[in-house]
Design an enzyme around this catalytic site. Structure first.
Site, PDB file in Angstrom:
ATOM      1  CE  LYS A 200      -3.504   2.798   0.354  1.00 34.32           C
ATOM      2  NZ  LYS A 200      -4.351   2.944   1.535  1.00 34.32           N
ATOM      3  CE  LYS A 269      -1.760   7.980   7.480  1.00 31.67           C
ATOM      4  NZ  LYS A 269      -2.371   6.691   7.003  1.00 31.67           N
TER       5      LYS A 269
END
Length: 325
Positions: A200, A269
């Site tokens: 991911k 992030k």
């Protein structure tokens, strides 16, 4: 990261809890309550898909409004993550950052204290290190953890067309498959917690990188007098096509709406986690570090809640040309 409160207390199930667990372990998941924690922009549509598929769903979120919206559709609202874990064998998480996942799973009144939960599938993007910490802690309570981040945005969550990246033991994957298929196409990447997280992070780095480099190319072209729509048409029929030229720029940059649906703070992030992970593996990320810095600037200029297509607004302000059309 500090150890969550209560993590050392009562690692073994009581006889009563083990008896409860055996009682709910009949084959199949038909008629059983499914848990969902984190019902925001991604989790809300995903939990709704479970309800629409006929599942009983117990939800928890820090937002009372989010819980009320799902309760109105038939979901049961819990008072805490533990409350979800007390009624659901399978619990899904869709949370914004590693610290929140750690607290929800392992903290006071967390899932780890639930009496019914047997497996946790985590759709959050938290990086492989925290995924491993959570998996090991839950395993001490006989709770299986599946690292299962998703890609495809709010549209994919709503339509059930997400890419669901899963890493967990094959037996756990087999148990989860029927429910996970509700959300999109499944990819089993391995048996170790964190492998899907690595996938991911790589995916989200590429997605953000496409916006950065496309923004630079588009602002340059517009300032030189090119039509931005024609530029995108050329890119998408040539070798420059990417996810930004095909989707994000036509939908959110050219109209000036900057509303594709993924927050700058979340993208920052994710890319930060990716660059940190690469560094820990000894893999240089020169371009990745540049993308991280562009997101840091965008975050500072437009705020964490801005859309990550706002990267183009940064380049526009520096280049003194707007990409609209």
């Amino acid at each position: 990261m500090h150890q969550a409160p209560g993590l050392n207390r009562g690692r073994s199930r009581t006889a009563r809890d083990r008896g409860r667990r055996r009682h709910t372990e009949e084959p199949g998941m038909e008629g059983k309550t499914v848990g969902f924690i984190g019902i925001g922009r991604m989790g809300g549509p995903m939990a709704t898909r479970l309800l629409d598929a006929g599942h009983r769903v117990c939800v928890y979120d820090s937002s009372p409004q989010a819980m009320q919206a799902l309760a109105a559709r038939g979901a049961q609202a819990a008072a805490s993550p533990r409350g979800v874990g007390d009624v659901a064998e399978t619990v899904f998480l869709s949370l914004p950052n590693p610290d929140i996942v750690h607290q929800v799973a392992l903290g006071k009144d967390g899932l780890i204290e639930g009496s019914a939960v047997r497996r946790v599938a985590d759709f959050s993007t938290i990086g492989p290190r925290v995924a491993g910490i959570v998996a090991r802690a839950l395993a001490q309570r006989d709770i299986a953890y599946a690292d299962a981040p998703v890609s495809g945005g709010i549209a994919g969550a709503t339509k059930g067309t997400l890419a669901v990246m899963v890493s967990c033991p094959k037996a756990v994957y087999a148990e989860l498959q029927p429910l996970l298929a509700t959300f999109g196409k499944l990819f089993h990447l391995g048996e170790g917690a964190g492998q899907a997280q690595t996938m991911k992070l790589a995916n989200n780095l590429l997605a953000a990188s496409a916006i950065v480099i496309t923004s630079e190319a588009m602002v340059m072209g517009v300032k030189a007098g090119l039509d931005p729509r024609v530029m995108l048409e050329v890119f998408n029929n040539g070798t420059g096509r990417n996810s930004a030229t095909q989707d994000k720029f036509p939908r959110s940059v050219l109209p000036g709406t900057f509303d594709f649906g993924f927050a700058t703070g979340l993208s920052y992030k994710d890319v930060r986690l990716c660059v940190d992970e690469a560094e820990s593996l000894g893999v240089p990320m020169v371009a990745g570090a540049a993308v991280r810095e562009m997101l840091a600037v965008t975050n500072a200029m437009f705020g964490a809640d801005s859309d990550f297509t706002s990267i183009c607004r940064v380049i526009e302000s520096w280049g003194k040309a707007e990409v609209r059309g």
